[in-house]
Design an enzyme around this catalytic site. Structure first.
Site, PDB file in Angstrom:
ATOM      1  CD  GLU A 186     -35.706  78.112 -19.450  1.00 38.48           C
ATOM      2  OE1 GLU A 186     -35.385  79.016 -18.653  1.00 38.48           O
ATOM      3  OE2 GLU A 186     -36.810  78.019 -19.991  1.00 38.48           O
TER       4      GLU A 186
ATOM      5  CE  LYS B 137     -43.416  81.116 -19.446  1.00 36.85           C
ATOM      6  NZ  LYS B 137     -42.200  80.581 -20.052  1.00 36.85           N
TER       7      LYS B 137
HETATM    8  N1  PSU Z   1     -40.631  77.376 -19.288  1.00 44.62           N
HETATM    9  C1  PSU Z   1     -41.084  76.979 -18.052  1.00 44.62           C
HETATM   10  N2  PSU Z   1     -40.933  77.853 -17.010  1.00 44.62           N
HETATM   11  C2  PSU Z   1     -40.327  79.094 -17.154  1.00 44.62           C
HETATM   12  C3  PSU Z   1     -39.844  79.499 -18.432  1.00 44.62           C
HETATM   13  C4  PSU Z   1     -40.036  78.593 -19.467  1.00 44.62           C
HETATM   14  O1  PSU Z   1     -41.624  75.875 -17.928  1.00 44.62           O
HETATM   15  O2  PSU Z   1     -40.205  79.839 -16.175  1.00 44.62           O
HETATM   16  C5  PSU Z   1     -39.146  80.855 -18.603  1.00 44.62           C
HETATM   17  C6  PSU Z   1     -38.237  80.818 -19.832  1.00 44.62           C
HETATM   18  O3  PSU Z   1     -36.930  81.127 -19.396  1.00 44.62           O
HETATM   19  C7  PSU Z   1     -38.772  81.900 -20.741  1.00 44.62           C
HETATM   20  C8  PSU Z   1     -39.305  82.875 -19.754  1.00 44.62           C
HETATM   21  O4  PSU Z   1     -37.779  82.431 -21.586  1.00 44.62           O
HETATM   22  O5  PSU Z   1     -39.989  82.009 -18.829  1.00 44.62           O
HETATM   23  C9  PSU Z   1     -40.206  83.918 -20.404  1.00 44.62           C
HETATM   24  O6  PSU Z   1     -40.117  85.118 -19.675  1.00 44.62           O
HETATM   25  P1  PSU Z   1     -40.705  86.483 -20.314  1.00 44.62           P
HETATM   26  O7  PSU Z   1     -42.165  86.218 -20.466  1.00 44.62           O
HETATM   27  O8  PSU Z   1     -40.414  87.554 -19.295  1.00 44.62           O
HETATM   28  O9  PSU Z   1     -40.009  86.682 -21.615  1.00 44.62           O
END
Ligand code: PSU
Ligand code: MN
Length: 307
Positions: A7, A160
């Site tokens: 990604e 996360k």
């Molecule tokens: N994994 C990481 N760093 C990131 C992300 C994932 O190590 O920044 C990103 C991914 O793209 C994931 C996003 O889909 O964070 C989640 O964002 P939100 O909480 O707004 O859905």
């Protein structure tokens, strides 16, 4: 050919420059070293890119104003010819469309935490009721419904750690997404190996994981599969060390009324500052490890179900 999707949001919005660019290049190199062709996915000038040139990686890593694209944003970015980095949801969607079955990321998005303290809830003098809605009580990442509807195997270090991990795991259960622990019984907590939460199943090897993934899809299931790989021992930040920083960063996001897609990038950037870069080092270490495992799984899947 064995393809591995990567990604681009973690490059544009998840890691600071220049570490993001170095990491993006390194992840592609690790995929190749493990026998997979990396395909970093993004939207550039309104075009879907399945695989980026080094100039495009540099652009995403450096440029201001690169959008953060979840599933719902794709049509807008394409029609309006924008540049955008894809999150897990948008990357899964585009990877599947391109025939790619395995995707490596850092940590998926999930159910955000809700502040315990009602006193911290947004005060709105005009609210008709004392039950004031709070944006974070309904902030569920688009990554979760994507996992429930798109048949791609996502290799990650769990969700996360800034999220509500028990609620995230419950959500995945409700919507029928298999969650596999890679050589572990625990749902990893991104920066830390342990969360105290159990995964429903454990796999010991790429072949093991590929067999579950293949069987899931053979049943006609249309959902993804989550493979959770704990951060390597030597790179982990113990939960007790990172948690106070997470709480502080979340509180600050709350105080500044940061909502929607801006929450995760804000909190990750604050953690980088509060930990003097330790969170960034851990994030990059777990990403590298995930890409290596994902490449092995892609290979094992190719053996049992060639494309
Ligand atoms: N994994 C990481 N760093 C990131 C992300 C994932 O190590 O920044 C990103 C991914 O793209 C994931 C996003 O889909 O964070 C989640 O964002 P939100 O909480 O707004 O859905
Ligand atoms: Mn969100």
């Amino acid at each position: 050919m064995m393809l591995l999707a990567l990604e681009s949001t973690l490059i544009a919005h998840g890691l600071p420059y220049p570490h993001n660019l170095a990491a993006a290049r390194e992840l592609e190199a690790i995929a190749r070293a493990h026998g997979a062709q990396p395909r970093t996915i993004a939207i550039i000038g309104g075009e879907i890119k399945i695989g980026l040139s080094d100039a495009e990686l540099q652009h995403l890593a450096r440029a201001q104003g690169v959008l953060k694209l979840a599933r719902r944003d794709l049509a807008m970015a394409l029609a309006q010819k924008r540049d955008g980095a894809t999150t897990v949801s948008a990357t899964m969607f585009l990877a599947h469309r391109a025939g790619i079955r395995v995707f490596a990321t850092g940590g998926i998005g999930g159910v955000h935490r809700t502040p315990k303290d009602e006193g911290r809830r947004q005060k709105d003098e005009n609210a008709p009721s004392s039950f004031i809605p709070h944006p974070s009580s309904f902030d569920v990442s688009a990554d979760l419904p994507e996992l429930a509807r798109t048949p791609v195997a996502v290799v990650c270090a769990g969700a996360k750690a800034i999220l509500d991990l028990p609620a995230t795991l419950e959500w995945l259960e409700t919507f029928g997404v298999p969650v596999l622990g890679w050589q572990t019984d625990e749902f990893p907590a991104f920066y830390s190996r342990a969360s105290g939460l159990r995964v429903p199943a454990r796999v010991e090897s790429a072949e093991d994981a590929a067999r579950v993934i293949q069987t899931h899809w053979e049943l006609g299931m249309s959902s993804g599969v989550l493979v959770c790989v704990p951060i390597p021992h030597q790179d982990e930040i113990p939960r007790a060390v990172i948690e106070p920083h997470i709480e502080r960063a979340l509180r600050e996001a709350e105080e500044r009324r940061i909502v929607g897609g801006a929450v995760t990038p804000f909190v990750l950037a604050r953690l980088a500052e509060l930990t003097q870069g330790a969170s960034v080092r851990a994030n990059i270490a777990l990403l590298k490890n995930n890409v290596a495992v994902a490449a092995e799984i892609a290979q094992a899947l190719q053996v049992i179900r060639p494309t």
